[in-house]
Write a protein that holds these residues in place. Structure first.
Motif, PDB file in Angstrom:
ATOM      1  N   ARG A   3       8.867  -3.849   4.099  1.00  0.00           N
ATOM      2  CA  ARG A   3       9.409  -2.501   4.125  1.00  0.00           C
ATOM      3  C   ARG A   3      10.602  -2.494   3.188  1.00  0.00           C
ATOM      4  NH1 ARG A   3      10.227   1.173   9.594  1.00  0.00           N
ATOM      5  NH2 ARG A   3      10.911   3.085   8.548  1.00  0.00           N
ATOM      6  N   ARG A   4      10.810  -1.407   2.453  1.00  0.00           N
ATOM      7  CA  ARG A   4      11.905  -1.394   1.471  1.00  0.00           C
ATOM      8  C   ARG A   4      13.273  -1.535   2.133  1.00  0.00           C
ATOM      9  NH1 ARG A   4      10.222   3.611  -2.341  1.00  0.00           N
ATOM     10  NH2 ARG A   4       9.682   4.460  -0.299  1.00  0.00           N
ATOM     11  N   ASP A   5      13.391  -1.045   3.362  1.00  0.00           N
ATOM     12  CA  ASP A   5      14.618  -1.248   4.136  1.00  0.00           C
ATOM     13  C   ASP A   5      14.557  -2.643   4.748  1.00  0.00           C
ATOM     14  OD1 ASP A   5      16.511  -1.347   6.279  1.00  0.00           O
ATOM     15  OD2 ASP A   5      16.579   0.839   6.302  1.00  0.00           O
ATOM     16  N   ASN A  47      11.299  -7.173   1.478  1.00  0.00           N
ATOM     17  CA  ASN A  47      11.674  -5.789   1.163  1.00  0.00           C
ATOM     18  C   ASN A  47      11.123  -5.355  -0.189  1.00  0.00           C
ATOM     19  OD1 ASN A  47      13.375  -7.252  -0.484  1.00  0.00           O
ATOM     20  ND2 ASN A  47      15.205  -6.036  -0.043  1.00  0.00           N
ATOM     21  N   LYS A  48      10.260  -6.171  -0.789  1.00  0.00           N
ATOM     22  CA  LYS A  48       9.578  -5.819  -2.031  1.00  0.00           C
ATOM     23  C   LYS A  48       8.087  -6.120  -1.884  1.00  0.00           C
ATOM     24  CE  LYS A  48      13.515  -6.570  -5.113  1.00  0.00           C
ATOM     25  NZ  LYS A  48      13.714  -5.123  -5.344  1.00  0.00           N
ATOM     26  N   ALA A  49       7.256  -5.144  -2.244  1.00  0.00           N
ATOM     27  CA  ALA A  49       5.812  -5.298  -2.078  1.00  0.00           C
ATOM     28  C   ALA A  49       5.269  -6.469  -2.887  1.00  0.00           C
ATOM     29  CB  ALA A  49       5.108  -4.011  -2.490  1.00  0.00           C
ATOM     30  N   THR A 109       1.902   2.612   3.837  1.00  0.00           N
ATOM     31  CA  THR A 109       2.968   3.454   3.320  1.00  0.00           C
ATOM     32  C   THR A 109       2.519   4.912   3.312  1.00  0.00           C
ATOM     33  OG1 THR A 109       2.148   3.324   1.062  1.00  0.00           O
ATOM     34  CG2 THR A 109       3.656   1.580   1.770  1.00  0.00           C
ATOM     35  N   GLN A 167       2.368   5.969  -2.400  1.00  0.00           N
ATOM     36  CA  GLN A 167       2.359   4.585  -2.878  1.00  0.00           C
ATOM     37  C   GLN A 167       0.998   3.889  -2.739  1.00  0.00           C
ATOM     38  OE1 GLN A 167       5.078   5.344  -0.463  1.00  0.00           O
ATOM     39  NE2 GLN A 167       6.300   5.970  -2.238  1.00  0.00           N
ATOM     40  N   TYR A 197       0.144   0.245  -4.845  1.00  0.00           N
ATOM     41  CA  TYR A 197       0.078  -1.021  -4.107  1.00  0.00           C
ATOM     42  C   TYR A 197      -1.351  -1.542  -4.002  1.00  0.00           C
ATOM     43  CZ  TYR A 197       4.958  -0.194  -2.824  1.00  0.00           C
ATOM     44  OH  TYR A 197       6.314   0.011  -2.854  1.00  0.00           O
TER      45      TYR A 197
END
Length: 329
Positions: A36-38, A56-58, A74, A78, A82
């Motif tokens: 998750r980006r957070d 925090n990065k795909a 997501t 996105q 992805y």
């Protein structure tokens, strides 16, 4: 592969109960990483669900050597990006519905899966739930004779609670969701139409923002003529009064009628002046039956439970319903 070791991109609210825990409950499957980006929310999810690693990065999750399949949960904006990254890395993808923002994007995803020769499956999970399998069997057994027409009403108030709660309701932003609450809920219903009745000959609709309370349209109507001659009429409205809420999927045949709520647990069969009900226990994890089928497919032990091509059929229907007519522009 002997076991699918999943990574989730987008471990948000929809994965808390509907899908996430199921990856550890089906045979030959385990959840080994989430993203998750957070970063703090990703870490919190991993701790609460006993997931070994979080990112925090795909790209970091996709390149995790232990992850051999990826679930993309997501918002639709996105999905294509992805999916393409995952397929390029040689990792099969299970992507949430709607498949993506529009048909053109979905076709690019399908083509990438073919070009990379990597498996792609779409999360139209109602196909594998007992209630909807029962409807399928009733139709195959011709319990209500030859199907004549189908009518659907999905009428919800402004305070509806059919979707996951989020702090920022991206579903109301067409640039992120593809087109509002219709694009979030209708894929379930439209995919069932494809699943039950097959190829579409023609379709059209009307889409309009009547309330102007948010950027997305809040009323959509749609009509379909299937290749087998079955006719469908549907209405989705998200601003009716609370007392007028309705969720009805009604199939009329030459010898009876089947009706059920898509977001419920009861089938009603009416035939020869008699009424019969079939009631189903709610599933703890609504995607578990589908995840079991997807896992088997990825392990070459079963067929694809929902291919990109099948999902594209419902994407085309959404696009045809929501394309603006001249008199609405």
């Amino acid at each position: 592969m002997k076991e699918i070791k999943w990574g989730i991109i987008g471990c948000g609210d929809v994965t808390e109960l509907k899908s996430g825990p199921a990856f550890n409950k089906v045979p030959n499957s385990s959840l080994v990483a989430v993203m998750r980006r957070d970063a703090e929310k990703a870490r919190d999810y991993a701790i609460r669900h006993n997931v070994p690693r979080w990112y925090n990065k795909a790209e970091k999750l996709i390149n995790d050597p232990e992850v051999n399949a990826i679930y993309i949960a997501t918002p639709p904006l996105q999905h294509e990006e992805y999916t393409l990254l995952s397929l390029a890395a040689g990792k099969p993808v299970y992507v949430e519905k709607p498949m993506t923002l529009n048909t053109e994007s979905a076709l690019r995803m399908e083509n990438a899966a073919a070009n990379f020769n990597v498996k792609l499956c779409v999360a139209h999970y109602r196909r594998e739930q007992p209630m909807f399998l029962k409807v399928k069997q009733l139709l195959l057994d011709k319990v209500i004779g030859d199907i004549r027409f189908v009518q659907l009403q999905m009428l919800q108030s402004r305070a509806h609670n059919l979707i996951a709660n989020t702090g920022n309701n991206w579903r109301l932003d067409p640039s992120v969701s593809g087109g509002g609450l219709f694009h979030d809920l209708a894929p379930h219903q439209l995919d069932l139409l494809i699943y039950y009745f097959g190829e579409v000959r023609s379709s059209s609709g009307i889409s309009i923002n009547q309330s102007n309370e948010y950027p997305a349209d809040d009323l959509v109507s749609g009509q379909i003529l299937f290749e087998n001659g079955i006719v469908f009429n549907g209405m989705w409205c998200f601003t009716v009064s609370e007392k007028d809420k309705k969720d009805v999927f009604e199939i009329s045949g030459s010898a009876g009628k089947i009706s059920f709520p898509v977001f419920g647990n009861r089938i009603t069969l009416k035939k020869d002046g008699h009424e019969e009900e079939f009631i189903f226990e709610p599933l703890q994890h609504v995607q578990q039956p589908m995840i079991e089928k997807v896992t088997a497919y990825f392990l070459d032990k079963g067929d694809n439970p929902c291919s990109a091509g099948q999902a594209i059929s419902s994407m085309k229907l959404m696009d045809s319903f929501t394309k603006k007519s001249e008199f609405l522009s």
